[in-house]
Design an enzyme around this catalytic site. Structure first.
Site, short mmCIF file in Angstrom:
data_model
loop_
_atom_site.label_atom_id
_atom_site.label_comp_id
_atom_site.label_asym_id
_atom_site.label_seq_id
_atom_site.Cartn_x
_atom_site.Cartn_y
_atom_site.Cartn_z
N LYS A 9 0.83 -1.20 0.00
CA LYS A 9 0.00 0.00 0.00
C LYS A 9 0.87 1.26 0.00
O LYS A 9 2.09 1.19 0.20
CB LYS A 9 -0.93 -0.06 1.22
N TYR A 49 -12.27 -2.31 -3.43
CA TYR A 49 -12.87 -2.37 -2.08
C TYR A 49 -14.39 -2.33 -2.11
O TYR A 49 -15.01 -1.83 -1.17
CB TYR A 49 -12.30 -1.25 -1.22
N ASN A 112 -2.00 -0.05 7.24
CA ASN A 112 -1.51 -1.40 7.55
C ASN A 112 -0.64 -2.03 6.46
O ASN A 112 -0.49 -3.24 6.39
CB ASN A 112 -2.66 -2.32 7.99
N HIS A 115 -1.84 -5.30 1.38
CA HIS A 115 -3.11 -5.97 1.11
C HIS A 115 -2.84 -7.38 0.59
O HIS A 115 -1.87 -7.60 -0.13
CB HIS A 115 -3.91 -5.22 0.03
N GLU A 126 -9.52 -9.63 -8.04
CA GLU A 126 -8.61 -8.50 -7.82
C GLU A 126 -7.49 -8.46 -8.86
O GLU A 126 -7.16 -7.39 -9.38
CB GLU A 126 -8.02 -8.58 -6.41
P1 IDP Z 1 -7.89 -7.04 5.15
O1 IDP Z 1 -7.09 -5.98 4.42
O2 IDP Z 1 -7.09 -7.67 6.25
O3 IDP Z 1 -8.53 -8.04 4.22
P2 IDP Z 1 -10.55 -5.83 5.44
O4 IDP Z 1 -11.48 -6.05 6.58
O5 IDP Z 1 -10.89 -6.44 4.12
O6 IDP Z 1 -9.09 -6.27 5.92
O7 IDP Z 1 -10.41 -4.25 5.27
C1 IDP Z 1 -9.77 -3.71 4.14
C2 IDP Z 1 -8.88 -2.59 4.57
O8 IDP Z 1 -9.66 -1.52 5.08
C3 IDP Z 1 -7.90 -2.93 5.71
O9 IDP Z 1 -6.72 -3.56 5.26
C4 IDP Z 1 -7.63 -1.56 6.28
O10 IDP Z 1 -6.67 -0.85 5.47
C5 IDP Z 1 -8.97 -0.87 6.12
N1 IDP Z 1 -9.78 -0.98 7.33
C6 IDP Z 1 -10.48 -2.04 7.77
N2 IDP Z 1 -11.12 -1.78 8.93
C7 IDP Z 1 -10.81 -0.48 9.21
C8 IDP Z 1 -11.17 0.41 10.29
O11 IDP Z 1 -11.88 0.04 11.22
N3 IDP Z 1 -10.63 1.66 10.22
C9 IDP Z 1 -9.83 2.09 9.22
N4 IDP Z 1 -9.47 1.29 8.19
C10 IDP Z 1 -9.96 0.02 8.20
MG MG Z 2 -10.07 -7.83 2.86
#
Ligand code: IDP
Ligand code: MG
Length: 149
Positions: A9, A49, A112, A115, A126
């Site tokens: 990212k 997304y 984080n 992805h 994707e």
């Molecule tokens: P993942 O990336 O581990 O699959 P997902 O639940 O699919 O997690 O969420 C996609 C992305 O959205 C996460 O990697 C993170 O960057 C962001 N995200 C998820 N939950 C939150 C939140 O509560 N606050 C801010 N960003 C979030």
């Molecule tokens: Mg996800």
């Protein structure tokens, strides 16, 4: 052999973590079958997304993921979808174990670093956003006999 879609990212690129993350992926034994740097358009981010549309964090997520260049990758290997999720660690870096990418390099769920697709079906959907079929290479590496029995 299974394939997944993974993406460093914008924060990972800005923090000079590309080499470290690619090193971990290669050291594990996964094969890079496609890789490029690009900056997501708003349309690409919305497609990527789409499952999160309407969630409170969605607008921030789209602006974060489009904020700078990313490294898009298709990776191949035995159980690579689950394996990459393990290498990445939990979605929230606060919960991610040390030794994982998010556990070692992240602090905040909205930054984080990486992805990874969560299923074979998501991976196929994707990778089609980022790569043409002919951009996914098939090739063998001499090390394969030492990675697989
Ligand atoms: P993942 O990336 O581990 O699959 P997902 O639940 O699919 O997690 O969420 C996609 C992305 O959205 C996460 O990697 C993170 O960057 C962001 N995200 C998820 N939950 C939150 C939140 O509560 N606050 C801010 N960003 C979030
Ligand atoms: Mg996800």
């Amino acid at each position: 052999m299974e394939r997944t879609y993974a993406m460093i990212k914008p924060d990972g690129v800005q923090r000079n973590l590309v080499g470290e993350i690619v090193r971990r992926i290669e050291a594990k034994g996964y094969k890079i079958v496609a890789m490029k740097m690009l900056q997501l358009t708003k349309e690409m981010a919305e497609e990527h997304y789409r499952e999160h549309v309407g969630k409170p964090f969605y607008p921030g997520l789209v602006s974060y993921i489009t904020s700078g260049p990313v490294i898009a990758m298709v990776l191949e290997g035995k159980n690579v979808v689950k394996g990459m999720r393990t290498l990445m660690g939990a979605t929230n870096p606060a919960d991610a174990l040390p030794g994982t990418i998010r556990g070692d390099f992240g602090l905040d769920v909205g930054r984080n670093v990486i992805h990874g697709a969560d299923s074979v079906e998501s991976a196929a959907r994707e990778m089609a956003i980022y790569f043409k079929p002919e951009e996914l290479l098939s090739y063998s590496k001499a090390v394969e006999g030492w990675l697989y029995e």
